[in-house]
Design a protein around this motif. Structure first.
Motif, PDB file in Angstrom:
ATOM      1  N   ALA A  82      -8.223  -4.897  14.487  1.00  0.00           N
ATOM      2  CA  ALA A  82      -7.377  -3.959  13.878  1.00  0.00           C
ATOM      3  C   ALA A  82      -6.010  -4.649  13.512  1.00  0.00           C
ATOM      4  CB  ALA A  82      -7.271  -2.776  14.650  1.00  0.00           C
ATOM      5  N   ALA A  83      -5.526  -4.312  12.343  1.00  0.00           N
ATOM      6  CA  ALA A  83      -4.119  -4.615  12.016  1.00  0.00           C
ATOM      7  C   ALA A  83      -3.426  -3.477  11.935  1.00  0.00           C
ATOM      8  CB  ALA A  83      -3.931  -5.246  10.514  1.00  0.00           C
ATOM      9  N   ALA A  84      -2.311  -3.326  12.819  1.00  0.00           N
ATOM     10  CA  ALA A  84      -1.246  -2.039  12.690  1.00  0.00           C
ATOM     11  C   ALA A  84      -0.496  -1.919  11.422  1.00  0.00           C
ATOM     12  CB  ALA A  84      -0.558  -2.123  13.800  1.00  0.00           C
ATOM     13  N   ILE A  85      -0.476  -0.741  10.967  1.00  0.00           N
ATOM     14  CA  ILE A  85       0.234  -0.587   9.805  1.00  0.00           C
ATOM     15  C   ILE A  85       1.753   0.092  10.161  1.00  0.00           C
ATOM     16  CG2 ILE A  85       0.799   0.781   7.645  1.00  0.00           C
ATOM     17  CD1 ILE A  85      -2.235   1.527   7.532  1.00  0.00           C
ATOM     18  N   ARG A  86       2.868  -0.825  10.008  1.00  0.00           N
ATOM     19  CA  ARG A  86       4.094  -0.394  10.538  1.00  0.00           C
ATOM     20  C   ARG A  86       4.838   0.291   9.497  1.00  0.00           C
ATOM     21  NH1 ARG A  86       2.601  -1.391  15.632  1.00  0.00           N
ATOM     22  NH2 ARG A  86       2.080  -3.595  16.144  1.00  0.00           N
ATOM     23  N   SER A  87       4.749  -0.289   8.117  1.00  0.00           N
ATOM     24  CA  SER A  87       5.481   0.463   7.234  1.00  0.00           C
ATOM     25  C   SER A  87       4.460   0.448   5.800  1.00  0.00           C
ATOM     26  CB  SER A  87       6.468  -0.420   6.769  1.00  0.00           C
ATOM     27  OG  SER A  87       6.161  -1.632   6.130  1.00  0.00           O
ATOM     28  N   HIS A 211       2.163 -10.721   6.727  1.00  0.00           N
ATOM     29  CA  HIS A 211       2.050  -9.316   6.217  1.00  0.00           C
ATOM     30  C   HIS A 211       3.071  -8.640   7.151  1.00  0.00           C
ATOM     31  CE1 HIS A 211      -0.647  -8.261   9.255  1.00  0.00           C
ATOM     32  NE2 HIS A 211      -1.669  -8.886   8.687  1.00  0.00           N
ATOM     33  N   GLU A 212       3.136  -8.749   8.239  1.00  0.00           N
ATOM     34  CA  GLU A 212       4.179  -8.036   9.138  1.00  0.00           C
ATOM     35  C   GLU A 212       4.042  -6.502   9.099  1.00  0.00           C
ATOM     36  OE1 GLU A 212       7.669  -9.389   7.084  1.00  0.00           O
ATOM     37  OE2 GLU A 212       8.131 -10.780   8.495  1.00  0.00           O
ATOM     38  N   GLY A 213       2.502  -6.307   8.968  1.00  0.00           N
ATOM     39  CA  GLY A 213       2.020  -4.811   9.334  1.00  0.00           C
ATOM     40  C   GLY A 213       2.607  -4.102   7.955  1.00  0.00           C
ATOM     41  N   ARG A 214       3.026  -4.487   6.644  1.00  0.00           N
ATOM     42  CA  ARG A 214       3.214  -3.844   5.732  1.00  0.00           C
ATOM     43  C   ARG A 214       2.122  -3.395   4.940  1.00  0.00           C
ATOM     44  NH1 ARG A 214       6.587  -7.490   2.266  1.00  0.00           N
ATOM     45  NH2 ARG A 214       5.192  -9.241   3.350  1.00  0.00           N
ATOM     46  N   ALA A 215       1.822  -2.018   4.349  1.00  0.00           N
ATOM     47  CA  ALA A 215       0.717  -1.581   3.623  1.00  0.00           C
ATOM     48  C   ALA A 215       1.414  -1.347   2.265  1.00  0.00           C
ATOM     49  CB  ALA A 215      -0.134  -0.528   4.324  1.00  0.00           C
ATOM     50  N   PHE A 216       0.708  -1.440   1.239  1.00  0.00           N
ATOM     51  CA  PHE A 216       1.356  -1.029  -0.180  1.00  0.00           C
ATOM     52  C   PHE A 216       0.406  -0.252  -0.996  1.00  0.00           C
ATOM     53  CE2 PHE A 216       3.235  -5.228   0.906  1.00  0.00           C
ATOM     54  CZ  PHE A 216       4.509  -4.830   0.821  1.00  0.00           C
ATOM     55  N   GLU A 217       1.038   0.874  -1.540  1.00  0.00           N
ATOM     56  CA  GLU A 217       0.191   1.407  -2.597  1.00  0.00           C
ATOM     57  C   GLU A 217       0.947   1.740  -3.854  1.00  0.00           C
ATOM     58  OE1 GLU A 217      -2.212   4.596  -1.238  1.00  0.00           O
ATOM     59  OE2 GLU A 217      -3.271   4.273  -3.132  1.00  0.00           O
ATOM     60  N   ARG A 218       0.388   1.050  -4.829  1.00  0.00           N
ATOM     61  CA  ARG A 218       1.011   0.961  -5.954  1.00  0.00           C
ATOM     62  C   ARG A 218       0.242   1.770  -7.068  1.00  0.00           C
ATOM     63  NH1 ARG A 218       5.206  -1.317  -8.571  1.00  0.00           N
ATOM     64  NH2 ARG A 218       4.926  -2.290 -10.515  1.00  0.00           N
ATOM     65  N   PHE A 219       0.790   2.768  -7.919  1.00  0.00           N
ATOM     66  CA  PHE A 219       0.128   3.558  -8.789  1.00  0.00           C
ATOM     67  C   PHE A 219       0.146   2.954 -10.269  1.00  0.00           C
ATOM     68  CE2 PHE A 219       0.664   6.408  -5.203  1.00  0.00           C
ATOM     69  CZ  PHE A 219      -0.388   7.080  -5.094  1.00  0.00           C
ATOM     70  N   THR A 220      -0.890   2.586 -10.598  1.00  0.00           N
ATOM     71  CA  THR A 220      -0.907   1.987 -12.153  1.00  0.00           C
ATOM     72  C   THR A 220      -1.513   2.855 -13.055  1.00  0.00           C
ATOM     73  OG1 THR A 220      -3.141   1.331 -11.990  1.00  0.00           O
ATOM     74  CG2 THR A 220      -1.852  -0.193 -11.042  1.00  0.00           C
ATOM     75  N   ARG A 221      -1.619   2.869 -14.488  1.00  0.00           N
ATOM     76  CA  ARG A 221      -1.894   3.785 -15.197  1.00  0.00           C
ATOM     77  C   ARG A 221      -3.247   4.209 -15.000  1.00  0.00           C
ATOM     78  NH1 ARG A 221       0.876   5.433 -19.391  1.00  0.00           N
ATOM     79  NH2 ARG A 221      -0.892   6.176 -20.608  1.00  0.00           N
ATOM     80  N   GLU A 222      -4.224   3.251 -14.449  1.00  0.00           N
ATOM     81  CA  GLU A 222      -5.755   3.405 -14.425  1.00  0.00           C
ATOM     82  C   GLU A 222      -6.010   3.856 -13.155  1.00  0.00           C
ATOM     83  OE1 GLU A 222      -8.066   0.402 -15.685  1.00  0.00           O
ATOM     84  OE2 GLU A 222      -6.970   0.118 -17.683  1.00  0.00           O
ATOM     85  N   GLY A 223      -5.158   3.873 -12.039  1.00  0.00           N
ATOM     86  CA  GLY A 223      -5.545   4.259 -10.741  1.00  0.00           C
ATOM     87  C   GLY A 223      -4.604   3.439  -9.740  1.00  0.00           C
ATOM     88  N   PRO A 224      -4.811   3.973  -8.321  1.00  0.00           N
ATOM     89  CA  PRO A 224      -3.958   3.415  -7.473  1.00  0.00           C
ATOM     90  C   PRO A 224      -4.551   2.072  -6.747  1.00  0.00           C
ATOM     91  CG  PRO A 224      -5.291   5.086  -6.437  1.00  0.00           C
ATOM     92  CD  PRO A 224      -5.453   5.063  -7.771  1.00  0.00           C
ATOM     93  N   LEU A 225      -3.697   1.126  -6.661  1.00  0.00           N
ATOM     94  CA  LEU A 225      -3.704  -0.466  -6.141  1.00  0.00           C
ATOM     95  C   LEU A 225      -3.159  -0.377  -4.849  1.00  0.00           C
ATOM     96  CD1 LEU A 225      -4.495  -3.379  -6.237  1.00  0.00           C
ATOM     97  CD2 LEU A 225      -2.649  -3.619  -7.971  1.00  0.00           C
ATOM     98  N   ALA A 226      -4.326  -0.391  -3.703  1.00  0.00           N
ATOM     99  CA  ALA A 226      -3.472  -0.539  -2.321  1.00  0.00           C
ATOM    100  C   ALA A 226      -3.820  -2.095  -1.863  1.00  0.00           C
ATOM    101  CB  ALA A 226      -4.550   0.331  -1.315  1.00  0.00           C
ATOM    102  N   VAL A 227      -2.988  -2.520  -0.893  1.00  0.00           N
ATOM    103  CA  VAL A 227      -2.950  -3.874  -0.392  1.00  0.00           C
ATOM    104  C   VAL A 227      -2.490  -3.439   0.957  1.00  0.00           C
ATOM    105  CG1 VAL A 227      -1.810  -6.107  -0.543  1.00  0.00           C
ATOM    106  CG2 VAL A 227      -2.300  -4.948  -2.638  1.00  0.00           C
ATOM    107  N   LEU A 228      -3.468  -3.760   1.798  1.00  0.00           N
ATOM    108  CA  LEU A 228      -3.393  -3.542   3.356  1.00  0.00           C
ATOM    109  C   LEU A 228      -3.396  -4.550   4.285  1.00  0.00           C
ATOM    110  CD1 LEU A 228      -5.802  -0.165   3.120  1.00  0.00           C
ATOM    111  CD2 LEU A 228      -3.498  -0.369   2.812  1.00  0.00           C
TER     112      LEU A 228
END
Ligand SMILES: Cc1cc2nc3c(=O)[nH]c(=O)nc-3n(C[C@H](O)[C@H](O)[C@H](O)COP(=O)(O)OP(=O)(O)OC[C@H]3O[C@@H](n4cnc5c(N)ncnc54)[C@H](O)[C@@H]3O)c2cc1C
Length: 417
Positions: A82-87, A211-228
C-alpha cells in the motif's frame, strides 16, 4: 483448498454469499471464525486472468477500511503493498482554482492507502483458503441456479461445472455479485441505472519524480483525471472521459498515450516516462431500489455502483459488509428474519445515501458547462482551500465516515464480547 467440504445432497448454511469479489470476499473474511455457517460462491476463481473484481485496477482505501482490514486480520498482508496518501491536490483544467489538503493538517497520518485490487484479493483469499474453517464452504467456479426465495428458507442448486450439482439451503442469501447482480434480479429488486457517458481508462505510469504520497484529482471538461501514488513509486492513472476519447486513448501506443496524459495533466508529477497496459470501465450509477428483500441482502456494487471520482465505491461496500457481518455474528436465531434485515437497511441508509449523493453531485457539478459554472467551481476550489471547515468535511468523507460506524471500522472485534 482446505476449506472446501465434500459435496453432499443438500448443504445447509446460515448465509449464502453469492459473489466472492472485493466485497463478498471481505464479508466472508469478516464472518470467519464467528460461528456463522457461510457458503461463498464465486463464478470466476481468484487469480485467473478474467477475474473481474481483483483485476488490474487499484483502490484507494480510506482509514475506516484500513481499520476493518486490520480487525479482520488481513491488513498486514495489504500494508506491504500500500502507498499512503499524504496530500490531495484538486484542480480544474483551464481554471485558476486549486486546492490542497494535507493529512497532517487534518491530524491524520494518511488520508488513505492506494493498493492494487489483486493485492487485496490475495490477502482475503489467503485468509479464506489457507486456514481450516469448518464453517466456511468455498465454491468456485460455481453458479447459482433455480433460486427459490421462500418465507422460511432460500434454496438453490449450485452448478459446479462438468455436470456436478449441489443443493443448498440457507437462511439468507447475500447478493455480492456486482452491478449486474443476478441475485438482485431473481429477488425481484429493481435497479435504477444512470449512464454518465464517461469511460474510465486506467493504467499505471512511471514518472521521473518521487510521488511523496501526493494524490491528484484534476477535473477536465470530459470527466475527472486522478493520479494516485503506488507503493513501488509509480502512479495509478484513472482518466474518465467521453467514450470516443477513451477509445482513442486505448488505441494509442505508449509514447502517444504518455504525451496525451502529459498535455492533459501537466507537470505536477514530473515527466511521464512509461505506462502499463491500459484497461477501460464504462461509468454508470446503478442504485438498487432497496438493499433488502425477503431473505435477501444486497451489498457492494449489487446495492450501489458508483462513479470512481471520489474513490468511495469499495469503501462504502466494505462498510456494508462490516455492518452485515456484525449483525449476523451477533444474532442467535434466524439470520434472515425480516426484522433483522429491516434494521440492517435502516442502519446503512444514511451512509449509503450520503455517499451516493456526494459522488453523483461531484460528477454533475464538474460536468456542468453552463456559463458561469466553471468560474463558480474555480472560486469554490479557492474558497475551499481557504475554508478549513469545508476541507475537514471532505477529509471526513475521504476517511470513510457517515452513519453509524460498524464495530470493525472502529477497530473492535465483530462480535460483542
Ligand atoms: C476504474 C475504477 C476505479 C475504482 N476505484 C475505487 C477506489 O479507489 N476506491 C473505492 O472505494 N472504490 C473504487 N472503485 C469501485 C470498486 O471497484 C467497486 O466498488 C468494487 O469493485 C465493488 O466490489 P463488489 O465485490 O461489490 O463487486 P464486483 O467487484 O463487481 O465483484 C462481483 C463479484 O461477483 C462475481 N459474480 C458475478 N456474478 C456472479 C454469480 N452469478 N455467481 C457467482 N459470482 C458472481 C464476480 O465474478 C465478481 O468476483 C473503482 C471502480 C472503478 C470502475
Amino acid at each position: 483448498m482446505a476449506a472446501v467440504a465434500p459435496a453432499t445432497a443438500a448443504a445447509e448454511v446460515d448465509v449464502a454469499i453469492v459473489g466472492g469479489g472485493m466485497v463478498g470476499a471481505s464479508l466472508a473474511a469478516a464472518l470467519w471464525g464467528t460461528g456463522v455457517r457461510v457458503l461463498l460462491v464465486e463464478s470466476v476463481p481468484f487469480g485467473t486472468g478474467t477475474q473481474p473484481s481483483f483485476d488490474e485496477r487499484t483502490t484507494a482505501l480510506g482509514n475506516a477500511s484500513r481499520r476493518i482490514f486490520e480487525a479482520i486480520g488481513v491488513w498486514p498482508a495489504i500494508a506491504s503493498e500500500a502507498a499512503a496518501i499524504r496530500s490531495i491536490h484538486v484542480s480544474e483544467a483551464g481554471r485558476f482554482g486549486f486546492s490542497r489538503l494535507t493529512a497532517s493538517e487534518q491530524g491524520v497520518d494518511a488520508f488513505g492507502y492506494v493498493v492494487a485490487n489483486r493485492a487485496i484479493g490475495a490477502a482475503l483469499w489467503q485468509k479464506l483458503s489457507s486456514s481450516s474453517a469448518p464453517q466456511l464452504l468455498l465454491r468456485m467456479p460455481a453458479h447459482v441456479q433455480d433460486l427459490e426465495i421462500g418465507d422460511a428458507r432460500v434454496r438453490f442448486t449450485l452448478e459446479r461445472g462438468s455436470g456436478a450439482a449441489e443443493q443448498i439451503v440457507a437462511q439468507l442469501v447475500v447478493a455480492a455479485d456486482g452491478a449486474h447482480s443476478q441475485i438482485r434480479a431473481a429477488a425481484g429488486i429493481a435497479a435504477d441505472v444512470e449512464d454518465y457517458d464517461q469511460v474510465a481508462v486506467v493504467a499505471n505510469v512511471a514518472t521521473d519524480r518521487a510521488h511523496e504520497g501526493r494524490a491528484f484529482e484534476r477535473f477536465t471538461r470530459e470527466g475527472p483525471l486522478a493520479v494516485l501514488p503506488l507503493h513501488d513509486g509509480t502512479w495509478a492513472v484513472i482518466w474518465a472521459c467521453r467514450p470516443a476519447h477513451a477509445a482513442r486513448l486505448l488505441s494509442l501506443d505508449e509514447a502517444a498515450y504518455l504525451a496525451r496524459l502529459q498535455a492533459q495533466f501537466g507537470w505536477r508529477a514530473g515527466r511521464f516516462v512509461a505506462a502499463s497496459r491500459r484497461g477501460s470501465y464504462p461509468l454508470r450509477l446503478t442504485r438498487a431500489a432497496t438493499t433488502v428483500g425477503v431473505r435477501t441482502v444486497l451489498i457492494g456494487n449489487a446495492a450501489q455502483a458508483l462513479h470512481p471520482v471520489a474513490g468511495q465505491g469499495f469503501n462504502l461496500g466494505l462498510r456494508d459488509a462490516a455492518l452485515l457481518a456484525e449483525v449476523l455474528a451477533n444474532t442467535a436465531g434466524d439470520v434472515g428474519s425480516a426484522a433483522l434485515l429491516r434494521r440492517f437497511a435502516q442502519w446503512r441508509a444514511r451512509d449509503r445515501e450520503g455517499v451516493v449523493r456526494f459522488t453523483d453531485g461531484l460528477v454533475k457539478l464538474f460536468a456542468d458547462h453552463r456559463p458561469g459554472m466553471s468560474l463558480l467551481r474555480g472560486l469554490g476550489l479557492l474558497m475551499f482551500d481557504l475554508a478549513p471547515p469545508a476541507k475537514s468535511a471532505l477529509a471526513r468523507v475521504s476517511l470513510g465516515f457517515g452513519g453509524p460506524a460498524p464495530r470493525l471500522a472502529r477497530g473492535l472485534p465483530v462480535r460483542h464480547v
